[in-house]
Design a protein around this motif. Structure first.
Motif, PDB file in Angstrom:
ATOM      1  N   UNK A 133       0.831  -1.208   0.000  1.00 45.86           N
ATOM      2  CA  UNK A 133       0.000   0.000   0.000  1.00 45.86           C
ATOM      3  C   UNK A 133       0.865   1.258   0.000  1.00 45.86           C
ATOM      4  N   UNK A 134       1.922   1.253   0.788  1.00 45.77           N
ATOM      5  CA  UNK A 134       2.809   2.413   0.848  1.00 45.77           C
ATOM      6  C   UNK A 134       3.505   2.627  -0.497  1.00 45.77           C
ATOM      7  N   UNK A 135       3.950   1.553  -1.095  1.00 42.69           N
ATOM      8  CA  UNK A 135       4.629   1.650  -2.387  1.00 42.69           C
ATOM      9  C   UNK A 135       3.689   2.184  -3.458  1.00 42.69           C
ATOM     10  N   UNK A 136       2.472   1.688  -3.470  1.00 38.63           N
ATOM     11  CA  UNK A 136       1.487   2.161  -4.444  1.00 38.63           C
ATOM     12  C   UNK A 136       1.281   3.662  -4.317  1.00 38.63           C
ATOM     13  N   UNK A 137       1.217   4.148  -3.084  1.00 36.43           N
ATOM     14  CA  UNK A 137       1.056   5.591  -2.867  1.00 36.43           C
ATOM     15  C   UNK A 137       2.289   6.360  -3.324  1.00 36.43           C
ATOM     16  N   UNK A 138       3.466   5.851  -3.044  1.00 35.04           N
ATOM     17  CA  UNK A 138       4.704   6.528  -3.463  1.00 35.04           C
ATOM     18  C   UNK A 138       4.833   6.567  -4.986  1.00 35.04           C
ATOM     19  N   UNK A 139       4.435   5.503  -5.642  1.00 36.50           N
ATOM     20  CA  UNK A 139       4.569   5.459  -7.095  1.00 36.50           C
ATOM     21  C   UNK A 139       3.690   6.507  -7.776  1.00 36.50           C
ATOM     22  N   UNK A 140       2.613   6.910  -7.127  1.00 37.02           N
ATOM     23  CA  UNK A 140       1.768   7.954  -7.705  1.00 37.02           C
ATOM     24  C   UNK A 140       2.511   9.285  -7.789  1.00 37.02           C
ATOM     25  N   UNK A 141       3.541   9.451  -6.980  1.00 37.31           N
ATOM     26  CA  UNK A 141       4.304  10.697  -6.971  1.00 37.31           C
ATOM     27  C   UNK A 141       5.291  10.789  -8.143  1.00 37.31           C
ATOM     28  N   UNK A 142       5.496   9.651  -8.823  1.00 37.97           N
ATOM     29  CA  UNK A 142       6.317   9.602 -10.039  1.00 37.97           C
ATOM     30  C   UNK A 142       7.700  10.218  -9.836  1.00 37.97           C
ATOM     31  N   UNK A 143       8.349   9.812  -8.752  1.00 37.33           N
ATOM     32  CA  UNK A 143       9.711  10.241  -8.469  1.00 37.33           C
ATOM     33  C   UNK A 143      10.604   9.006  -8.373  1.00 37.33           C
ATOM     34  N   UNK A 144      11.912   9.173  -8.545  1.00 38.60           N
ATOM     35  CA  UNK A 144      12.813   8.029  -8.324  1.00 38.60           C
ATOM     36  C   UNK A 144      12.659   7.512  -6.893  1.00 38.60           C
ATOM     37  N   UNK A 145      12.310   6.250  -6.760  1.00 35.20           N
ATOM     38  CA  UNK A 145      12.015   5.650  -5.465  1.00 35.20           C
ATOM     39  C   UNK A 145      12.697   4.291  -5.400  1.00 35.20           C
ATOM     40  N   UNK A 146      13.429   4.062  -4.324  1.00 33.30           N
ATOM     41  CA  UNK A 146      14.184   2.827  -4.143  1.00 33.30           C
ATOM     42  C   UNK A 146      13.770   2.196  -2.818  1.00 33.30           C
ATOM     43  N   UNK A 147      13.416   0.909  -2.856  1.00 34.84           N
ATOM     44  CA  UNK A 147      13.190   0.138  -1.634  1.00 34.84           C
ATOM     45  C   UNK A 147      14.342  -0.846  -1.520  1.00 34.84           C
ATOM     46  N   UNK A 148      15.149  -0.685  -0.482  1.00 35.35           N
ATOM     47  CA  UNK A 148      16.351  -1.498  -0.333  1.00 35.35           C
ATOM     48  C   UNK A 148      16.365  -2.155   1.031  1.00 35.35           C
ATOM     49  N   UNK A 149      16.842  -3.393   1.085  1.00 36.99           N
ATOM     50  CA  UNK A 149      16.970  -4.008   2.390  1.00 36.99           C
ATOM     51  C   UNK A 149      16.927  -5.519   2.358  1.00 36.99           C
ATOM     52  N   UNK A 150      16.814  -6.069   3.558  1.00 32.16           N
ATOM     53  CA  UNK A 150      16.656  -7.506   3.756  1.00 32.16           C
ATOM     54  C   UNK A 150      15.163  -7.805   3.694  1.00 32.16           C
ATOM     55  N   UNK A 151      14.724  -8.366   2.583  1.00 30.97           N
ATOM     56  CA  UNK A 151      13.308  -8.666   2.377  1.00 30.97           C
ATOM     57  C   UNK A 151      12.899 -10.001   2.989  1.00 30.97           C
ATOM     58  N   UNK A 152      13.876 -10.840   3.353  1.00 29.91           N
ATOM     59  CA  UNK A 152      13.562 -12.183   3.832  1.00 29.91           C
ATOM     60  C   UNK A 152      12.623 -12.905   2.881  1.00 29.91           C
TER      61      UNK A 152
END
Length: 260
Positions: A133-152
């Motif tokens: 849900x958070x990612x979907x909201x961020x993508x609406x902003x149409x800016x470079x967005x990176x999710x990085x980490x240990x996803x397990x």
């Protein structure tokens, strides 16, 4: 901009390793997970002089995430939206300026979820829903967005040296992998898989049973990019040799270079 992500498995125990990595690789941004310390115990003084600004969300003995950036960060967020009762320190996000604009970077330590089924696995799936849900909201902003980490999350059988060992594990169960794919279906790009489809690329080797020596690894540390970030992707590197250092983390850094 060179962005790295690394589960250090205790920042205080791996402090010298972190300093060595910063000196050798000089990333512009570093996302750290599993700090295992509270905010005031983070080794800020030891990192003084490295040139990094620091944003931390710590937790005593467990979890903990941080972003280190050579440039001052803005709009720092310390919680993943969707559950105000969740006290686990697994998410931090910030805007980081580059030469050609800003990049929003989320550093995550996604729950392990074992054993499954259990409350821990239900928490993992719910956390992934909140991230979606958070990612979907961020993508609406149409800016470079990176999710990085240990996803397990082990996305595919080729992301494990011995996938048959993981069929009943929360990292590889069908619901886990389905929710990971749902993130990608929002329009995100798996940075490493955008550069290679090769087998045998791992970011984690267990301490037990000589996993590192036998190369019995799994790929669970990821960097997912919005379309605006993916268009700027230059390269991706797994800094594999750090696993061979003395008393290392069981994870190694993943690093991507973006033209920003």
């Amino acid at each position: 901009m060179r962005i790295a992500t690394w589960n250090v498995n205790s920042v205080k125990q791996r402090q010298e390793h972190l300093l060595r990595f910063l000196k050798e690789e000089a990333p512009d941004v570093v996302c750290l997970q599993e700090l295992k310390c509270q905010d005031d115990a983070f080794p800020r003084l030891e990192l003084d002089g490295t040139g990094y600004n620091i944003a931390v969300r710590g937790q005593k003995s467990f979890n903990g995430v941080a972003i280190l950036s050579k440039r001052p960060m803005e709009d720092i967020q310390l919680r993943l939206p969707g559950d105000d009762s969740d006290e686990q320190a697994r998410f931090i996000e910030a805007l980081v300026p580059g030469d050609k604009g800003v990049v929003r970077i989320a550093c995550i330590y996604l729950p392990n979820g074992n054993p499954a089924p259990s409350e821990k696995y239900s928490y993992k799936l719910a956390w992934m829903d909140r991230l979606h849900a958070h990612t979907r909201a961020r993508l609406r902003e149409e800016e470079p967005f990176v999710i990085a980490g240990d996803f397990n999350v082990i996305p595919e059988p080729k992301d494990a040296a011995r996938p048959e060992q993981w069929v009943n594990d929360a990292l590889f169960l069908p619901p886990t992998r389905e929710k990971f794919r749902s993130l990608l279906h929002l329009g995100l790009c798996d940075a490493l898989r955008a550069t290679t489809d090769a087998d045998g690329i791992y970011t984690f080797w267990d301490y037990q049973a000589g996993a590192w020596q036998k190369n019995n690894g799994i790929r669970i540390d990821h960097m997912l990019l919005s379309p605006q970030a993916a268009d700027r992707l230059r390269s991706v590197t797994v800094v594999r040799h750090t696993r061979g250092w003395d008393k290392p983390s069981d994870h190694v850094p993943l690093m991507a270079e973006l033209d920003v």
